[in-house]
Design a protein around this motif. Structure first.
Motif, PDB file in Angstrom:
ATOM      1  N   THR A  11       0.830  -1.213   0.000  1.00 39.00           N
ATOM      2  CA  THR A  11       0.000   0.000   0.000  1.00 39.00           C
ATOM      3  C   THR A  11       0.861   1.259   0.000  1.00 39.00           C
ATOM      4  O   THR A  11       0.598   2.203  -0.736  1.00 39.00           O
ATOM      5  CB  THR A  11      -0.924  -0.002   1.244  1.00 39.00           C
ATOM      6  OG1 THR A  11      -1.776  -1.132   1.141  1.00 39.00           O
ATOM      7  CG2 THR A  11      -1.754   1.259   1.336  1.00 39.00           C
ATOM      8  N   ILE A  12       1.898   1.252   0.825  1.00 34.53           N
ATOM      9  CA  ILE A  12       2.787   2.427   0.891  1.00 34.53           C
ATOM     10  C   ILE A  12       3.422   2.660  -0.482  1.00 34.53           C
ATOM     11  O   ILE A  12       3.504   3.790  -0.967  1.00 34.53           O
ATOM     12  CB  ILE A  12       3.917   2.188   1.928  1.00 34.53           C
ATOM     13  CG1 ILE A  12       3.329   1.931   3.296  1.00 34.53           C
ATOM     14  CG2 ILE A  12       4.900   3.358   1.912  1.00 34.53           C
ATOM     15  CD1 ILE A  12       2.957   3.149   4.073  1.00 34.53           C
ATOM     16  N   MET A  14       2.254   1.847  -3.416  1.00 33.27           N
ATOM     17  CA  MET A  14       1.258   2.385  -4.367  1.00 33.27           C
ATOM     18  C   MET A  14       1.026   3.870  -4.145  1.00 33.27           C
ATOM     19  O   MET A  14       0.991   4.645  -5.088  1.00 33.27           O
ATOM     20  CB  MET A  14      -0.086   1.672  -4.182  1.00 33.27           C
ATOM     21  CG  MET A  14      -0.128   0.300  -4.769  1.00 33.27           C
ATOM     22  SD  MET A  14      -1.818  -0.322  -4.614  1.00 33.27           S
ATOM     23  CE  MET A  14      -1.559  -2.020  -5.054  1.00 33.27           C
ATOM     24  N   THR A  15       0.858   4.257  -2.872  1.00 30.18           N
ATOM     25  CA  THR A  15       0.486   5.653  -2.627  1.00 30.18           C
ATOM     26  C   THR A  15       1.683   6.593  -2.728  1.00 30.18           C
ATOM     27  O   THR A  15       1.537   7.735  -3.120  1.00 30.18           O
ATOM     28  CB  THR A  15      -0.178   5.831  -1.240  1.00 30.18           C
ATOM     29  OG1 THR A  15       0.715   5.325  -0.252  1.00 30.18           O
ATOM     30  CG2 THR A  15      -1.489   5.119  -1.163  1.00 30.18           C
ATOM     31  N   GLU A  16       2.859   6.102  -2.384  1.00 35.15           N
ATOM     32  CA  GLU A  16       3.992   7.027  -2.310  1.00 35.15           C
ATOM     33  C   GLU A  16       4.865   7.021  -3.561  1.00 35.15           C
ATOM     34  O   GLU A  16       5.449   8.024  -3.913  1.00 35.15           O
ATOM     35  CB  GLU A  16       4.867   6.703  -1.080  1.00 35.15           C
ATOM     36  CG  GLU A  16       4.155   6.885   0.226  1.00 35.15           C
ATOM     37  CD  GLU A  16       3.626   8.306   0.402  1.00 35.15           C
ATOM     38  OE1 GLU A  16       4.335   9.259   0.010  1.00 35.15           O
ATOM     39  OE2 GLU A  16       2.502   8.463   0.909  1.00 35.15           O
ATOM     40  N   PHE A  20      -0.407   6.375  -7.119  1.00 32.79           N
ATOM     41  CA  PHE A  20      -1.823   6.031  -6.983  1.00 32.79           C
ATOM     42  C   PHE A  20      -2.515   7.197  -6.284  1.00 32.79           C
ATOM     43  O   PHE A  20      -2.160   7.555  -5.180  1.00 32.79           O
ATOM     44  CB  PHE A  20      -2.013   4.739  -6.190  1.00 32.79           C
ATOM     45  CG  PHE A  20      -3.437   4.542  -5.743  1.00 32.79           C
ATOM     46  CD1 PHE A  20      -4.466   4.626  -6.663  1.00 32.79           C
ATOM     47  CD2 PHE A  20      -3.748   4.298  -4.424  1.00 32.79           C
ATOM     48  CE1 PHE A  20      -5.787   4.481  -6.264  1.00 32.79           C
ATOM     49  CE2 PHE A  20      -5.060   4.157  -4.017  1.00 32.79           C
ATOM     50  CZ  PHE A  20      -6.071   4.244  -4.940  1.00 32.79           C
ATOM     51  N   ALA A  66      -5.803  13.491   4.321  1.00 28.61           N
ATOM     52  CA  ALA A  66      -4.845  13.412   5.429  1.00 28.61           C
ATOM     53  C   ALA A  66      -5.028  12.110   6.201  1.00 28.61           C
ATOM     54  O   ALA A  66      -4.056  11.461   6.590  1.00 28.61           O
ATOM     55  CB  ALA A  66      -5.039  14.598   6.353  1.00 28.61           C
ATOM     56  N   ARG A  67      -6.279  11.709   6.371  1.00 35.98           N
ATOM     57  CA  ARG A  67      -6.555  10.521   7.176  1.00 35.98           C
ATOM     58  C   ARG A  67      -5.968   9.257   6.549  1.00 35.98           C
ATOM     59  O   ARG A  67      -5.503   8.373   7.239  1.00 35.98           O
ATOM     60  CB  ARG A  67      -8.076  10.403   7.307  1.00 35.98           C
ATOM     61  CG  ARG A  67      -8.595   9.316   8.199  1.00 35.98           C
ATOM     62  CD  ARG A  67     -10.101   9.546   8.323  1.00 35.98           C
ATOM     63  NE  ARG A  67     -10.825   8.379   8.754  1.00 35.98           N
ATOM     64  CZ  ARG A  67     -11.025   8.057  10.027  1.00 35.98           C
ATOM     65  NH1 ARG A  67     -10.517   8.796  10.968  1.00 35.98           N
ATOM     66  NH2 ARG A  67     -11.727   6.989  10.348  1.00 35.98           N
ATOM     67  N   TYR A  68      -6.020   9.180   5.224  1.00 34.30           N
ATOM     68  CA  TYR A  68      -5.577   7.934   4.588  1.00 34.30           C
ATOM     69  C   TYR A  68      -4.241   8.053   3.878  1.00 34.30           C
ATOM     70  O   TYR A  68      -3.726   7.059   3.370  1.00 34.30           O
ATOM     71  CB  TYR A  68      -6.647   7.449   3.605  1.00 34.30           C
ATOM     72  CG  TYR A  68      -7.892   7.001   4.332  1.00 34.30           C
ATOM     73  CD1 TYR A  68      -7.870   5.832   5.079  1.00 34.30           C
ATOM     74  CD2 TYR A  68      -9.040   7.761   4.302  1.00 34.30           C
ATOM     75  CE1 TYR A  68      -8.982   5.444   5.783  1.00 34.30           C
ATOM     76  CE2 TYR A  68     -10.158   7.374   5.003  1.00 34.30           C
ATOM     77  CZ  TYR A  68     -10.127   6.212   5.742  1.00 34.30           C
ATOM     78  OH  TYR A  68     -11.215   5.824   6.451  1.00 34.30           O
ATOM     79  N   GLY A  69      -3.706   9.254   3.835  1.00 29.83           N
ATOM     80  CA  GLY A  69      -2.417   9.405   3.164  1.00 29.83           C
ATOM     81  C   GLY A  69      -2.508   9.146   1.670  1.00 29.83           C
ATOM     82  O   GLY A  69      -1.531   8.771   1.039  1.00 29.83           O
ATOM     83  N   ILE A  70      -3.715   9.289   1.091  1.00 27.42           N
ATOM     84  CA  ILE A  70      -3.869   9.138  -0.359  1.00 27.42           C
ATOM     85  C   ILE A  70      -4.246  10.500  -0.912  1.00 27.42           C
ATOM     86  O   ILE A  70      -5.178  11.129  -0.414  1.00 27.42           O
ATOM     87  CB  ILE A  70      -4.989   8.136  -0.709  1.00 27.42           C
ATOM     88  CG1 ILE A  70      -4.563   6.745  -0.291  1.00 27.42           C
ATOM     89  CG2 ILE A  70      -5.305   8.154  -2.207  1.00 27.42           C
ATOM     90  CD1 ILE A  70      -5.534   5.673  -0.696  1.00 27.42           C
ATOM     91  N   ALA A 254      -9.868   0.902  -2.353  1.00 27.59           N
ATOM     92  CA  ALA A 254      -9.421   2.121  -1.674  1.00 27.59           C
ATOM     93  C   ALA A 254     -10.237   3.322  -2.150  1.00 27.59           C
ATOM     94  O   ALA A 254     -10.640   4.161  -1.352  1.00 27.59           O
ATOM     95  CB  ALA A 254      -7.935   2.350  -1.933  1.00 27.59           C
ATOM     96  N   LEU A 257     -13.650   3.468  -0.594  1.00 29.00           N
ATOM     97  CA  LEU A 257     -13.540   3.892   0.808  1.00 29.00           C
ATOM     98  C   LEU A 257     -13.466   5.416   0.899  1.00 29.00           C
ATOM     99  O   LEU A 257     -14.182   6.050   1.669  1.00 29.00           O
ATOM    100  CB  LEU A 257     -12.284   3.261   1.430  1.00 29.00           C
ATOM    101  CG  LEU A 257     -11.891   3.736   2.825  1.00 29.00           C
ATOM    102  CD1 LEU A 257     -12.847   3.212   3.869  1.00 29.00           C
ATOM    103  CD2 LEU A 257     -10.466   3.324   3.170  1.00 29.00           C
TER     104      LEU A 257
END
Lengths: 453, 145
Positions: A11-12, A14-16, A20, A66-70, A254, A257
């Motif tokens: 997950t990290i 993908m987002t970072e 994503f 901010a809550r999900y870091g996405i 994701a 969500l």
């Protein structure tokens, strides 16, 4: 620990690293109750309603980010196709209305507001004719307003009169915005079989069967799919399809969500998640690169259409498994200017407008963000739109054209908008004429649904 | 003896039917309460607005970078200061690099998640490592069906 080490790192990553992001959270607002015989009252009602529902849109989205870091790349608003509540307006009043919408969008803090639109697949009302006259000026005189016109559907056929009008409209828009590389055309889409819940601008609008307010989300993530395909290495096509599906499954979950959470903060119903691979000009965030990773030497090589068809289908399948609320366009977008892999292919001379047209028969939308010479006749633009509409009509799919006849530019020049709209090399079009065909006007009848060879 | 929600609903419906027009929310509630008391049940009547399960407010903190003394101490000191509860910690060290994953319960934290992220980003800059704090729901949604 409830989660495997690898799952968390997945997950990290993908987002970072793989870009994503949630491409857009789009708040759909119905304006059907805003009509009044007095234009000033109508404008005030529209402004008030957009502010009422939209004022916290950006704030809520940022809280969820901010809550999900996405990251949520864009926060946008779509409205009822403007010709429906305001069919009584004339062209000058429609321009006034566009300015009011632009002001509301600015005050809410969104970058685009879409739905300055009309659905004319079977014919025009008086108001829709007026709107079409107003669109070039509205696009030129506002910053945030996006517009679309639906000219065909599998049920109704193709309205060739509408295509002719729209082709003129596009030329006019290009001229009115010539100081900015004809940017007005980047905010206007011609559709066939338009979906009513698409969250992606410029073609978004709030369909007439939608509720009062709804929140739709558009996810993206070409970078994630690209890395997954690269990591899979030299495997057969079924395995590639599996890899794509597994990746898309995760990002759809994701996305849903995030969408549900933003909708909950607004206290409005959650609509759909549009599972679309939407590229950006950023390095590695490209559909073209995915096609190359699948094996074609460059976008435009024979086999590109097959690769894209498989990609588009795998995206849809995974999306449908991951969420019960899949809608919108869902699939793979192939805009030229917004995708570095596509831009490079055009520059190398490997990707032509004809190959792109074939690819649109299997992608999720159509000919998108394509710059053509400024002196392209309106009848040729009408021909391009008619071809694209016919693909949508016969295949029962959404197709769209967002074409920029870049004023004063010729093949080899570029139009450069920067940011998300990117950079488009001017592509050549056929110089032989479509005029006698398109100028016949009238309507191409709705197709048969049997004997589908 | 425990009374299931289903049985409770049946008792309530019977009471409402018998009361007919006289049924009011307080009256029904009292009758059902006493009926449950008679049965010696442990079941508590569900309150009007209680949610079934407590809302989990957990986040996953991930950090990696060049291993050096005091990295974990800095992070945990901040979490302790904010009143977060550490539910699980897992760490791997490979050569000079470390990867740290913590599950943090935020429900008793005095800082909002956004403030925590801001404070963590200061540690990030100071120690030149990466720290991410993301709500657990994201991981559950992506990796659990």
């Amino acid at each position: 620990m409830n989660y495997e080490f690898d799952e968390i790192l997945d997950t990290i990553k993908m987002t970072e690293i793989e870009h994503f992001d949630i491409r857009t959270v789009t708040l759909g607002i119905s304006l059907r109750d805003c009509a009044d015989r007095n234009l000033e009252v109508s404008k005030q009602k529209v402004y008030d309603k957009i502010i009422k529902y939209g004022k916290n849109h950006v704030k809520f989205a940022e809280e969820v980010e901010a809550r999900y870091g996405i990251s949520i790349a864009n926060k946008r608003i779509s409205i009822t196709p403007i010709s429906i509540p305001f069919d009584g307006l004339n062209r000058y009043e429609f321009i006034e209305m566009a300015k009011t919408l632009d002001k509301a969008a600015e005050d809410v803090g969104v970058d685009y507001l879409a739905g300055f639109s009309a659905l004319v697949q079977k014919g025009f009302t008086r108001g829709e004719r007026e709107l079409l006259e107003a669109i070039p000026f509205a696009l030129a005189e506002t910053k945030r307003i996006c517009s679309s016109v639906n000219v065909g559907s599998t049920k109704a056929g193709i309205n060739m009169d509408a295509i002719l009008k729209v082709a003129d409209l596009i030329k006019k828009t290009a001229e009115l915005t010539k100081d900015q590389d004809s940017i007005g055309c980047a905010k206007f889409v011609v559709f066939t079989n338009v979906p009513e819940d698409n969250p992606f601008v410029a073609g978004a609008f709030h369909g007439v069967t939608e509720p009062e307010v709804v929140l739709n989300v558009g996810i993206s993530g070409p970078g994630v799919v690209l890395d997954a395909i690269k990591a899979a290495g030299k495997v057969d096509l079924q395995t590639i399809s599996e890899v794509i599906k597994k990746t898309i499954f995760k990002i759809t979950r994701a996305g849903e969500l995030i969408g549900r959470e933003v909708a909950q903060k607004h206290g409005v119903p959650f609509g759909i998640v549009d599972v679309s691979l939407a590229p950006t000009p950023a390095e590695g965030d490209s559909i073209g690169d995915i096609l190359k990773a699948m094996g074609v030497e460059d976008v435009g090589a024979h086999g590109t259409t097959a690769a894209l068809a498989m990609l588009n289908d795998a995206v849809k399948k995974a999306g449908l498994m991951a969420s019960s609320s899949v809608g919108g366009l869902s699939g793979a977008f192939i805009p030229v200017s917004e995708d570095q892999g596509m831009i490079d292919a055009v520059r190398r001379g490997n990707l032509s407008i004809e190959k792109l047209e074939a690819m649109t028969a299997v992608c999720s939308v159509g000919l998108d963000m394509i710059a053509v010479p400024g002196d392209t006749p309106a009848s040729t633009l009408a021909g391009i739109i008619a071809d694209e509409s016919a693909i949508g009509l016969i295949n029962d799919k959404t197709t769209a054209v967002r074409v920029i006849p870049a004023y004063g530019k010729k093949v080899g020049d570029v139009v450069d908008y920067g940011g998300l709209l990117g950079l488009a090399p001017v592509m050549s079009v056929r110089e032989i004429s479509s005029a006698n065909f398109v100028n016949r006007g009238g309507r191409i009848p709705a197709p048969t649904r049997s004997l589908t060879n | 003896m425990k009374i299931s929600e289903e049985e409770l609903r049946k008792i309530t419906l019977t009471a409402i039917n018998e009361l007919g027009d006289k049924a009011s929310p307080e009256l029904v509630r009292n009758i059902v309460s006493s009926a449950v008391d008679k049965l010696g049940a442990e079941a508590e009547l569900p309150q009007a607005e209680t949610s079934a399960a407590p809302v989990l407010d957990r986040a996953i903190l991930t950090s990696f970078g060049l291993n050096r003394p005091g990295v974990i101490a800095k992070i945990t000191a901040l979490l302790a200061e904010s009143g977060c509860d550490l539910r699980d910690v897992s760490q791997k060290i490979m050569d000079d690099f470390y990867t740290l994953i913590m599950i943090v319960d935020l429900s008793s934290s005095k800082y909002q998640m956004k403030e925590l992220i801001e404070k963590l980003s200061k540690i990030e800059a100071e120690l030149n490592v990466k720290i991410f704090l993301q709500h657990e729901n994201l991981f559950r949604q992506m990796h659990r069906i």
